[in-house]
Write a protein that holds these residues in place. Structure first.
Motif, PDB file in Angstrom:
ATOM      1  N   VAL A 103       0.826  -1.204   0.000  1.00 61.17           N
ATOM      2  CA  VAL A 103       0.000   0.000   0.000  1.00 61.17           C
ATOM      3  C   VAL A 103       0.865   1.260   0.000  1.00 61.17           C
ATOM      4  CG1 VAL A 103      -1.806   1.278   1.212  1.00 61.17           C
ATOM      5  CG2 VAL A 103      -1.832  -1.228   1.208  1.00 61.17           C
ATOM      6  N   SER A 107       0.809   3.955  -3.024  1.00 60.07           N
ATOM      7  CA  SER A 107       0.301   5.293  -2.713  1.00 60.07           C
ATOM      8  C   SER A 107       1.295   6.371  -3.097  1.00 60.07           C
ATOM      9  CB  SER A 107      -0.024   5.398  -1.220  1.00 60.07           C
ATOM     10  OG  SER A 107      -1.041   4.498  -0.852  1.00 60.07           O
ATOM     11  N   THR A 232      -6.342   0.761   1.537  1.00 57.78           N
ATOM     12  CA  THR A 232      -5.684  -0.463   1.104  1.00 57.78           C
ATOM     13  C   THR A 232      -6.116  -0.748  -0.330  1.00 57.78           C
ATOM     14  OG1 THR A 232      -5.179  -2.762   1.712  1.00 57.78           O
ATOM     15  CG2 THR A 232      -7.482  -2.066   1.894  1.00 57.78           C
ATOM     16  N   TYR A 233      -5.748  -1.915  -0.841  1.00 57.95           N
ATOM     17  CA  TYR A 233      -6.117  -2.332  -2.186  1.00 57.95           C
ATOM     18  C   TYR A 233      -6.738  -3.721  -2.128  1.00 57.95           C
ATOM     19  CZ  TYR A 233      -3.261   1.425  -4.178  1.00 57.95           C
ATOM     20  OH  TYR A 233      -2.745   2.649  -4.526  1.00 57.95           O
ATOM     21  N   PRO A 238      -8.403   0.174  -5.638  1.00 55.59           N
ATOM     22  CA  PRO A 238      -8.160   0.912  -4.402  1.00 55.59           C
ATOM     23  C   PRO A 238      -9.421   0.992  -3.544  1.00 55.59           C
ATOM     24  CG  PRO A 238      -8.356   2.417  -6.246  1.00 55.59           C
ATOM     25  CD  PRO A 238      -8.393   1.041  -6.823  1.00 55.59           C
TER      26      PRO A 238
END
Length: 335
Positions: A103, A107, A232-233, A238
């Motif tokens: 993450v 990001s 988070t993913y 996403p």
């Protein structure tokens, strides 16, 4: 003329998405561009020890090849607490993803493929492309023993998120599965989240939340604190609890006061929708707050950057701006 940097490459050989051949390839590529020392982690907390050694020995750069937990250890290994002076020679940090979610790296605009990320890093170093990002600080010292009886320190930085309740129980279950040889996958995370939600659905809310200059919020079932977005993913998708929270703002808070299935599903749908800003009468969501305090009526599961830390009864979270110097693409202007 650009001079090669002195760098330590910290490798977690047990990270989800790494192989010996790939690690050797990455190290070889980096060795051609920098004075590189390679170290493999051997136990929990070892990345922090290695990062502290790198800082003490004047390394210019710490490159972490592993998951979000390894990155968290490295950050906490050499950064002093908020308010303390940085070392005279504080190294920059770079990330080569190797975990299941990655993450923090994603990001920052770092490619989830470690080979592509290595090429990104090689391109960024000669032009000295780096940025200072804010971090979150979590303090559990208000927890009364034995509620918080952990080997981890009672305070630590987090790079992208922390949580008490649901997400922490998921992290704890996933970690137990890893110990039994089960790989952490998006499907396993999703299934575990659903199971943990229904397993605890009928429990009374344990949490209360205090935001500066606001009344205390009681009756909270679970709470997430974000330092960036997404939270988070789910594989490539996403999940954004606080879309307006970035590395350059204060913290984001997402606290649910219901476990009703229809209400939860409505909010979950918003989390998965691009550009949506989750809202519900049963959701407390704030962006750009300087701090938030969470108290529990009994010990409750806690996670920091995806790692289960234990079961404290209190946690205080603080936004720490401009805390970490990271080699990463410059952020695109927000529209």
């Amino acid at each position: 003329m650009w001079c090669p940097v002195r760098a330590l490459l910290i490798v977690n050989p047990n990270a989800t998405a790494t192989t010996p051949a790939a690690r050797d390839l990455l190290a070889h590529a980096l060795e051609s561009r920098m004075h590189l020392t390679v170290a493999h982690t051997q136990h929990r907390g070892h990345a922090g020890e290695l990062a502290a050694w790198a800082a003490a020995n004047g390394m210019d750069l710490i490159v972490v090849h592993g998951g979000d937990g390894t990155i968290n250890e490295a950050i906490n290994g050499y950064l002093p607490p908020p308010g303390a002076d940085l070392p005279k020679h504080a190294p920059k940090i770079a990330v080569l993803p190797g975990g299941s979610a990655n993450v923090f790296a994603r990001s920052l605009g770092i490619d989830p493929d470690p080979v592509v990320a290595t090429n990104q890093l090689i391109d960024l170093l000669p032009v000295d492309a780096h940025r200072r990002v804010g971090l979150g600080w979590a303090d559990f010292s208000a927890s009364a023993p034995p509620a918080y009886d952990l080997s981890a320190p009672t305070s630590r930085y987090f790079a992208f998120n922390a949580g008490l309740g649901l997400d922490a129980r998921v992290c704890a279950t996933i970690e137990k599965g890893r110990d039994r040889g089960h790989t952490a996958t998006p499907v396993r995370y999703l299934r575990t989240t659903v199971l943990e939600f229904f397993r605890n659905k009928r429990r009374e809310p344990l949490l209360s939340v205090q935001i500066p200059d606001e009344d205390r919020v009681e009756g909270v079932h679970y709470a997430f604190v974000s330092n960036s977005s997404p939270w988070t993913y789910l594989d490539t998708r996403p999940i954004c609890t606080n879309p307006d929270t970035t590395f350059d703002t204060g913290l984001g808070l997402f606290a649910m006061r219901t476990t009703s299935v229809p209400r939860t599903l409505r909010v979950a749908g918003q989390l998965l929708r691009k550009g949506a800003k989750p809202k519900s009468p049963h959701l407390v969501r704030r962006d750009d707050i300087p701090r938030v305090s969470i108290r529990a009526q009994e010990p409750v599961a806690c996670q920091i950057d995806g790692d289960y830390l234990g079961d404290p009864t209190a946690a205080d979270f603080l936004a720490v701006p401009w805390a970490l110097d990271v080699v990463a693409p410059l952020p695109e202007p927000r529209t």
